[in-house]
Design a protein around this motif. Structure first.
Motif, PDB file in Angstrom:
ATOM      1  N   UNK A  44       0.816  -1.212   0.000  1.00 43.75           N
ATOM      2  CA  UNK A  44       0.000   0.000   0.000  1.00 43.75           C
ATOM      3  C   UNK A  44       0.852   1.265   0.000  1.00 43.75           C
ATOM      4  N   UNK A  45       2.047   1.186   0.538  1.00 48.40           N
ATOM      5  CA  UNK A  45       2.940   2.339   0.585  1.00 48.40           C
ATOM      6  C   UNK A  45       3.570   2.648  -0.772  1.00 48.40           C
ATOM      7  N   UNK A  46       3.390   1.760  -1.763  1.00 54.19           N
ATOM      8  CA  UNK A  46       3.953   1.963  -3.091  1.00 54.19           C
ATOM      9  C   UNK A  46       5.257   1.233  -3.319  1.00 54.19           C
ATOM     10  N   UNK A  47       5.755   0.541  -2.316  1.00 67.50           N
ATOM     11  CA  UNK A  47       7.012  -0.204  -2.427  1.00 67.50           C
ATOM     12  C   UNK A  47       6.735  -1.569  -3.053  1.00 67.50           C
ATOM     13  N   UNK A  48       7.575  -1.971  -4.009  1.00 60.45           N
ATOM     14  CA  UNK A  48       7.470  -3.285  -4.627  1.00 60.45           C
ATOM     15  C   UNK A  48       8.514  -4.208  -4.017  1.00 60.45           C
ATOM     16  N   UNK A  49       8.099  -5.422  -3.643  1.00 56.95           N
ATOM     17  CA  UNK A  49       9.015  -6.422  -3.088  1.00 56.95           C
ATOM     18  C   UNK A  49       8.866  -7.711  -3.880  1.00 56.95           C
ATOM     19  N   UNK A  50       9.920  -8.520  -3.875  1.00 54.30           N
ATOM     20  CA  UNK A  50       9.912  -9.783  -4.604  1.00 54.30           C
ATOM     21  C   UNK A  50       9.241 -10.874  -3.791  1.00 54.30           C
ATOM     22  N   UNK A  51       8.599 -11.794  -4.498  1.00 51.66           N
ATOM     23  CA  UNK A  51       8.073 -12.999  -3.865  1.00 51.66           C
ATOM     24  C   UNK A  51       9.229 -13.948  -3.572  1.00 51.66           C
ATOM     25  N   UNK A  52       9.093 -14.764  -2.543  1.00 47.32           N
ATOM     26  CA  UNK A  52      10.090 -15.794  -2.272  1.00 47.32           C
ATOM     27  C   UNK A  52       9.928 -16.929  -3.276  1.00 47.32           C
ATOM     28  N   UNK A  53      10.840 -17.871  -3.268  1.00 48.33           N
ATOM     29  CA  UNK A  53      10.819 -18.962  -4.237  1.00 48.33           C
ATOM     30  C   UNK A  53       9.584 -19.851  -4.130  1.00 48.33           C
ATOM     31  N   UNK A  54       8.940 -19.896  -2.957  1.00 49.92           N
ATOM     32  CA  UNK A  54       7.743 -20.721  -2.820  1.00 49.92           C
ATOM     33  C   UNK A  54       6.536 -20.127  -3.542  1.00 49.92           C
ATOM     34  N   UNK A  55       6.603 -18.870  -3.959  1.00 47.82           N
ATOM     35  CA  UNK A  55       5.543 -18.251  -4.728  1.00 47.82           C
ATOM     36  C   UNK A  55       4.364 -17.765  -3.913  1.00 47.82           C
ATOM     37  N   UNK A  56       4.461 -17.788  -2.586  1.00 50.54           N
ATOM     38  CA  UNK A  56       3.334 -17.324  -1.772  1.00 50.54           C
ATOM     39  C   UNK A  56       3.739 -16.526  -0.539  1.00 50.54           C
ATOM     40  N   UNK A  57       5.012 -16.278  -0.334  1.00 48.72           N
ATOM     41  CA  UNK A  57       5.442 -15.513   0.825  1.00 48.72           C
ATOM     42  C   UNK A  57       6.431 -14.435   0.391  1.00 48.72           C
ATOM     43  N   UNK A  58       6.566 -13.402   1.236  1.00 51.74           N
ATOM     44  CA  UNK A  58       7.481 -12.304   0.952  1.00 51.74           C
ATOM     45  C   UNK A  58       7.821 -11.603   2.257  1.00 51.74           C
TER      46      UNK A  58
END
Length: 76
Positions: A46-60
């Motif tokens: 919501x703050x506008x920051x983009x983060x990568x997903x972890x390798x499991x595809x469902x956590x970050x």
């Protein structure tokens, strides 16, 4: 938010945040020039920051020791 689909992510301590999935694009060279190809997804907070997903595809991670999980695995 740029994306139509808002998703609730939960942490182990019960904190919930609203996030969206956005495409992760890379540039590919072709004979006619360069074009953008979607190679995966990223999480937009919501703050506008983009983060990568972890390798499991469902956590970050939003920051150090702040793991959030989605209810389902993101298929790229």
């Amino acid at each position: 938010m740029n994306q139509n689909h808002n998703i609730i992510a939960k942490s182990i301590n019960g904190t919930e945040i609203l996030v969206s999935l956005v495409p992760l694009n890379k540039t590919q060279s072709t004979r006619t020039g360069f074009k953008s190809i979607e190679v995966g997804k990223r999480v937009l907070l919501e703050s506008g920051i983009e983060v990568d997903l972890n390798l499991d595809g469902r956590s970050f991670y939003t920051e150090l020791n702040q793991l959030f999980k989605l209810n389902y695995r993101v298929i790229t």
